[in-house]
Write a protein that holds these residues in place. Sequence first.
Motif, mmCIF file in Angstrom:
data_model
loop_
_atom_site.group_PDB
_atom_site.id
_atom_site.type_symbol
_atom_site.label_atom_id
_atom_site.label_comp_id
_atom_site.label_asym_id
_atom_site.label_seq_id
_atom_site.Cartn_x
_atom_site.Cartn_y
_atom_site.Cartn_z
ATOM 1 N N HIS A 64 -57.261 -53.554 26.947
ATOM 2 C CA HIS A 64 -57.082 -53.596 28.133
ATOM 3 C C HIS A 64 -55.811 -54.549 28.491
ATOM 4 O O HIS A 64 -55.225 -55.049 27.600
ATOM 5 C CB HIS A 64 -58.159 -53.627 28.958
ATOM 6 C CG HIS A 64 -58.716 -55.025 28.790
ATOM 7 N ND1 HIS A 64 -59.309 -55.507 27.651
ATOM 8 C CD2 HIS A 64 -58.958 -55.935 29.780
ATOM 9 C CE1 HIS A 64 -60.024 -56.499 27.744
ATOM 10 N NE2 HIS A 64 -59.807 -57.038 29.201
ATOM 11 N N ASP A 114 -55.327 -62.221 28.603
ATOM 12 C CA ASP A 114 -55.933 -62.978 27.640
ATOM 13 C C ASP A 114 -55.700 -61.931 26.205
ATOM 14 O O ASP A 114 -56.170 -62.248 25.316
ATOM 15 C CB ASP A 114 -57.523 -63.524 27.657
ATOM 16 C CG ASP A 114 -58.195 -62.581 28.173
ATOM 17 O OD1 ASP A 114 -57.904 -61.669 29.218
ATOM 18 O OD2 ASP A 114 -59.491 -62.241 27.723
ATOM 19 N N HIS A 115 -55.603 -60.505 26.545
ATOM 20 C CA HIS A 115 -55.305 -59.807 25.668
ATOM 21 C C HIS A 115 -53.898 -59.306 25.360
ATOM 22 O O HIS A 115 -53.578 -58.655 24.409
ATOM 23 C CB HIS A 115 -56.064 -58.543 25.990
ATOM 24 C CG HIS A 115 -57.633 -58.848 26.144
ATOM 25 N ND1 HIS A 115 -58.512 -58.317 25.379
ATOM 26 C CD2 HIS A 115 -58.384 -59.519 27.061
ATOM 27 C CE1 HIS A 115 -59.673 -58.983 25.779
ATOM 28 N NE2 HIS A 115 -59.446 -59.451 26.822
ATOM 29 N N ASP A 174 -63.766 -56.244 25.600
ATOM 30 C CA ASP A 174 -64.600 -56.939 26.580
ATOM 31 C C ASP A 174 -65.838 -56.140 27.200
ATOM 32 O O ASP A 174 -66.068 -56.263 28.213
ATOM 33 C CB ASP A 174 -63.619 -57.324 27.788
ATOM 34 C CG ASP A 174 -62.963 -58.479 27.556
ATOM 35 O OD1 ASP A 174 -62.457 -58.938 26.309
ATOM 36 O OD2 ASP A 174 -62.153 -59.095 28.430
ATOM 37 N N HIS A 225 -64.887 -61.776 22.720
ATOM 38 C CA HIS A 225 -65.295 -63.118 23.644
ATOM 39 C C HIS A 225 -66.625 -63.711 23.009
ATOM 40 O O HIS A 225 -67.203 -64.367 23.541
ATOM 41 C CB HIS A 225 -65.379 -62.910 25.160
ATOM 42 C CG HIS A 225 -64.000 -62.693 25.999
ATOM 43 N ND1 HIS A 225 -62.813 -63.629 25.601
ATOM 44 C CD2 HIS A 225 -63.573 -61.671 26.453
ATOM 45 C CE1 HIS A 225 -61.813 -63.101 26.289
ATOM 46 N NE2 HIS A 225 -62.155 -61.826 26.822
HETATM 47 ZN ZN LIG Z 1 -60.771 -60.726 27.829
#
Ligand SMILES: [Zn+2]
Length: 312
Positions: free
Chosen positions: A133, A137-138, A242, A287
């Motif tokens: 996505h 953070d990706h 996620d 995560h």
């Molecule tokens: Zn994330």
Amino acid sequence: MIQMIRDTQQTNTSLHYDAHPARDELVPSRYALKVGEIEVLVVSDGVLTLPGAMLAHNAEPAVRAAWLEENFLPPDAFDWALNAVVVKSGGRTILVDAGMGEEFPLPRAGQLPHRLEAAGIDLSTVTDVVLTHMHMDHIGGLLIDCVKEVLRPDLRIHVAAAEVEFWKAPDFSRVSMPEGFPDALRQSAKRFLKEYRSKFRTFEDECEVAPGVKVCRTGGHTPGHSVVRVASGGERLTFAGDLVFTVGFEHPEWHNGFEHDPEEAARARVRLLRELAANRELLVATHMPFPSVGHVAVDGDAFRFVPAFWDY
Ligand SMILES: [Zn+2]
């Protein structure tokens, strides 16, 4: 708020790595395994500290606090691991997610480029990127100038069409994030679309990226959230992005603060965890604590994560 989180990270960081850290880190940042004939390498982008409430914003504070206490964790801050994966199959080198980058510099995150290099992965050899996505953070790692410069001109970026559509006018009404985060997420997704749109290979529900490597849309976390499924020689591994968090085994119904549609995310999480428990395949997730490789077991009405034994 982002500044506050940076300050928290500064004070939490006893071993602080600079922008140019030494290559001989004492804590392992990569873990390699084989799924049949396919090579899988989990690489850590670092750690991101966030308020504990983001793990379960629909849970009773006392219940959430008890979970943190039982897991020997501080009550008000939680370290989110940031795992990315490199998959090699059929002559293709596929980077799944790109870490935090440095647009919003955090002392312990954004380490993927030098850790890939230390692992012998030259970014110029990456043929495909899969994005689970488009949260920062990706995707952030691909916005770093020195990364952009070395990427191949014919790089293919696989992302769900629904994800691209979502970020044209993203809905943040159901999330629970610290102040400043929605704007930062909007800003980095917008910049990413602008810089990389021409390399996108979009798909509706799923697409095969390389032999035995498929990306499949789950929705929930974001409308285009996808997982990567690797299968070879009777062995299987899923990179869940996620869709699954550390708390999600005992409490799959807990709403994570980054979920844009928390109910749908919980449904998709339970579906995936049931499937992985039934077919006994390996799970890796963004995560969960590095390297996050393990199995899923059914435990009463919920689930249990069973870490894989490291193979040295
Ligand atoms: Zn994330």
